[in-house]
Design a protein around this motif. Structure first.
Motif, PDB file in Angstrom:
ATOM      1  N   THR A 110      -4.208   5.371   9.018  1.00 27.59           N
ATOM      2  CA  THR A 110      -3.631   5.199   7.688  1.00 27.59           C
ATOM      3  C   THR A 110      -2.548   4.134   7.785  1.00 27.59           C
ATOM      4  N   ALA A 111      -2.555   3.200   6.853  1.00 25.66           N
ATOM      5  CA  ALA A 111      -1.584   2.101   6.879  1.00 25.66           C
ATOM      6  C   ALA A 111      -0.971   1.925   5.498  1.00 25.66           C
ATOM      7  N   THR A 112       0.239   1.392   5.479  1.00 29.57           N
ATOM      8  CA  THR A 112       0.940   1.147   4.222  1.00 29.57           C
ATOM      9  C   THR A 112       0.727  -0.293   3.782  1.00 29.57           C
ATOM     10  N   PHE A 113       0.196  -0.455   2.579  1.00 29.48           N
ATOM     11  CA  PHE A 113      -0.057  -1.770   2.004  1.00 29.48           C
ATOM     12  C   PHE A 113       1.010  -2.121   0.977  1.00 29.48           C
ATOM     13  N   SER A 114       1.302  -3.409   0.874  1.00 30.28           N
ATOM     14  CA  SER A 114       2.080  -3.916  -0.256  1.00 30.28           C
ATOM     15  C   SER A 114       1.087  -4.261  -1.358  1.00 30.28           C
ATOM     16  N   TYR A 115       1.167  -3.519  -2.451  1.00 27.71           N
ATOM     17  CA  TYR A 115       0.228  -3.702  -3.560  1.00 27.71           C
ATOM     18  C   TYR A 115       0.920  -4.449  -4.689  1.00 27.71           C
ATOM     19  N   TYR A 116       0.388  -5.633  -5.005  1.00 27.26           N
ATOM     20  CA  TYR A 116       0.925  -6.456  -6.084  1.00 27.26           C
ATOM     21  C   TYR A 116       0.040  -6.258  -7.314  1.00 27.26           C
ATOM     22  N   SER A 117       0.491  -5.443  -8.234  1.00 27.13           N
ATOM     23  CA  SER A 117      -0.353  -5.084  -9.374  1.00 27.13           C
ATOM     24  C   SER A 117      -0.637  -6.269 -10.285  1.00 27.13           C
ATOM     25  N   ARG A 118       0.243  -7.276 -10.298  1.00 31.73           N
ATOM     26  CA  ARG A 118       0.013  -8.456 -11.138  1.00 31.73           C
ATOM     27  C   ARG A 118      -0.681  -9.583 -10.373  1.00 31.73           C
ATOM     28  N   ALA A 119      -0.817  -9.402  -9.068  1.00 32.98           N
ATOM     29  CA  ALA A 119      -1.504 -10.392  -8.227  1.00 32.98           C
ATOM     30  C   ALA A 119      -2.244  -9.632  -7.137  1.00 32.98           C
ATOM     31  N   THR A 120      -3.244  -8.866  -7.548  1.00 30.90           N
ATOM     32  CA  THR A 120      -3.898  -7.925  -6.634  1.00 30.90           C
ATOM     33  C   THR A 120      -4.560  -8.609  -5.452  1.00 30.90           C
ATOM     34  N   ILE A 121      -4.966  -9.862  -5.625  1.00 25.97           N
ATOM     35  CA  ILE A 121      -5.722 -10.545  -4.574  1.00 25.97           C
ATOM     36  C   ILE A 121      -4.872 -10.883  -3.356  1.00 25.97           C
ATOM     37  N   VAL A 122      -3.551 -10.764  -3.453  1.00 23.98           N
ATOM     38  CA  VAL A 122      -2.710 -11.024  -2.284  1.00 23.98           C
ATOM     39  C   VAL A 122      -2.091  -9.741  -1.734  1.00 23.98           C
ATOM     40  N   SER A 123      -2.546  -8.590  -2.194  1.00 20.01           N
ATOM     41  CA  SER A 123      -2.079  -7.321  -1.630  1.00 20.01           C
ATOM     42  C   SER A 123      -2.468  -7.267  -0.159  1.00 20.01           C
ATOM     43  N   GLN A 124      -1.598  -6.687   0.672  1.00 15.11           N
ATOM     44  CA  GLN A 124      -1.831  -6.786   2.110  1.00 15.11           C
ATOM     45  C   GLN A 124      -1.075  -5.724   2.885  1.00 15.11           C
ATOM     46  N   VAL A 125      -1.537  -5.516   4.123  1.00 16.04           N
ATOM     47  CA  VAL A 125      -0.904  -4.535   4.995  1.00 16.04           C
ATOM     48  C   VAL A 125       0.256  -5.147   5.771  1.00 16.04           C
ATOM     49  N   TYR A 126       0.247  -6.463   5.928  1.00 18.55           N
ATOM     50  CA  TYR A 126       1.352  -7.128   6.613  1.00 18.55           C
ATOM     51  C   TYR A 126       2.542  -7.269   5.666  1.00 18.55           C
ATOM     52  N   ASN A 181      -0.217   3.944   0.601  1.00 14.23           N
ATOM     53  CA  ASN A 181      -0.869   4.349   1.846  1.00 14.23           C
ATOM     54  C   ASN A 181      -2.385   4.303   1.675  1.00 14.23           C
ATOM     55  N   CYS A 182      -3.051   3.645   2.618  1.00 16.07           N
ATOM     56  CA  CYS A 182      -4.500   3.446   2.527  1.00 16.07           C
ATOM     57  C   CYS A 182      -5.177   3.795   3.850  1.00 16.07           C
ATOM     58  N   GLN A 183      -6.434   4.164   3.734  1.00 16.52           N
ATOM     59  CA  GLN A 183      -7.227   4.514   4.905  1.00 16.52           C
ATOM     60  C   GLN A 183      -7.936   3.283   5.457  1.00 16.52           C
ATOM     61  N   LEU A 184      -7.963   3.171   6.782  1.00 18.73           N
ATOM     62  CA  LEU A 184      -8.664   2.079   7.453  1.00 18.73           C
ATOM     63  C   LEU A 184      -9.625   2.642   8.493  1.00 18.73           C
ATOM     64  N   LYS A 185     -10.762   1.967   8.652  1.00 17.79           N
ATOM     65  CA  LYS A 185     -11.716   2.279   9.706  1.00 17.79           C
ATOM     66  C   LYS A 185     -12.052   0.990  10.445  1.00 17.79           C
ATOM     67  N   THR A 186     -12.848   1.088  11.502  1.00 16.29           N
ATOM     68  CA  THR A 186     -13.302  -0.117  12.188  1.00 16.29           C
ATOM     69  C   THR A 186     -14.717  -0.470  11.730  1.00 16.29           C
ATOM     70  N   LEU A 187     -15.061  -1.735  11.905  1.00 18.63           N
ATOM     71  CA  LEU A 187     -16.416  -2.176  11.580  1.00 18.63           C
ATOM     72  C   LEU A 187     -17.460  -1.372  12.350  1.00 18.63           C
ATOM     73  N   SER A 188     -17.191  -1.154  13.616  1.00 19.88           N
ATOM     74  CA  SER A 188     -18.171  -0.415  14.423  1.00 19.88           C
ATOM     75  C   SER A 188     -18.285   1.040  13.988  1.00 19.88           C
ATOM     76  N   ASP A 189     -17.183   1.625  13.495  1.00 19.73           N
ATOM     77  CA  ASP A 189     -17.272   2.969  12.908  1.00 19.73           C
ATOM     78  C   ASP A 189     -18.300   2.988  11.781  1.00 19.73           C
ATOM     79  N   VAL A 190     -18.215   1.998  10.910  1.00 23.15           N
ATOM     80  CA  VAL A 190     -19.101   1.940   9.744  1.00 23.15           C
ATOM     81  C   VAL A 190     -20.538   1.660  10.176  1.00 23.15           C
TER      82      VAL A 190
END
Length: 278
Positions: A110-126, A181-190
């Motif tokens: 689980t990771a915390t993202f910065s969510y930009y509601s007015r600019a959703t395309i740049v939301s990120q975990v960093y 807070n968002c859930q993350l998995k790995t590509l190989s998991d999927v």
């Protein structure tokens, strides 16, 4: 499904979709087309992973190009954005399109993202946009006035001394973040979970997390990836690391391109292909 948080708009091709911000649709509608350049090919029956799907415009694009006969796995970790992605996919009523309410990374967590509601395309975990990064973006926009998105293209008609002030205000409003807070998995998991035998195109647009996504592939799973297109951010020399990782795992034919609006930035599009398929 509740629709109070999003609206319906018409795309330039006449189709209607749901979105959170109408001004983003025009930007992303043009952006997703760049992922199908420089030799990227898709055919009916192919499998696509849309990592960082946002509201699903790339998923809808490839579905349309292949007449509905393509398998797409679309990943979006931020709940408010995922709700719109899921609504857009549901409208197509296709069993070949699947949406997942989690992101991909180098480990399941689980990771915390910065969510930009007015600019959703740049939301990120960093860490989110600093004042310095906003200033850099402002300078790039001022230096590429002819490439500005329609929503802010009117700025070019303002007196030159007034443009920086207006852009400062616009960017300050757009880059107000809330932590999610968002859930993350790995590509190989999927890949294991869904018994994926081949991914004909892996598209990754995840705002600085692209290397993390690729590091989530186990060694034996790399051979399943036939084509990759990545929007790569070159912070911490990550572009070079991405290129090295691709080459080490058989994707040796690589094209790196920068769109006009991104000139002078650290963002490039990387197109990579398994050698035997070219």
């Amino acid at each position: 499904m509740k629709r109070k948080n999003y609206k319906q708009v018409k795309l330039p091709n006449g189709k209607k979709i749901f979105c959170l911000n109408q001004h983003e649709v025009q930007v992303v509608y043009q952006e997703v087309k760049t992922y199908l350049k420089n030799g990227i090919e898709l055919h009916e029956g192919d499998t696509v992973f849309d990592v960082g799907a946002n509201i699903g415009l790339f998923t809808l694009l490839v579905d349309n190009l292949c007449n509905g006969h393509i398998n797409v796995y679309a990943f979006e970790p931020i709940p408010e954005i995922f709700e719109v992605l899921h609504a857009n996919i549901t409208c197509l009523a296709s069993k070949n399109l699947k949406s997942f309410a989690y992101g991909l990374s180098n480990q399941s967590k689980t990771a915390t993202f910065s969510y930009y509601s007015r600019a959703t395309i740049v939301s990120q975990v960093y860490p989110g946009f600093s004042k310095e990064e906003r200033n850099q973006l402002k300078e790039k926009m001022l230096g590429n006035l002819q490439e500005l998105p329609l929503a802010v293209s009117w700025i070019r008609w303002l007196p030159s001394f007034f443009r920086p002030f207006i852009l400062d205000k616009k960017l300050a409003i757009g880059f107000q973040a809330k932590q999610v807070n968002c859930q993350l998995k790995t590509l190989s998991d999927v890949i294991r979970e869904h018994n994926i035998q081949q991914i004909d195109l892996l598209k990754v647009d995840v705002e600085k997390s692209e290397l993390d996504v690729l590091l989530g592939l186990d060694k034996d799973d790399w051979r399943k990836i036939k084509q990759i297109v990545v929007e790569a951010h070159n912070f911490e020399s990550r572009l070079e690391k991405i290129i090295d990782l691709l080459k080490q795992n058989g994707l040796t034919e690589i094209v790196i391109e920068q769109e006009p609006i991104l000139k002078g930035s650290d963002i490039s599009i990387v197109y990579a292909f398994q050698h035997q398929d070219r």
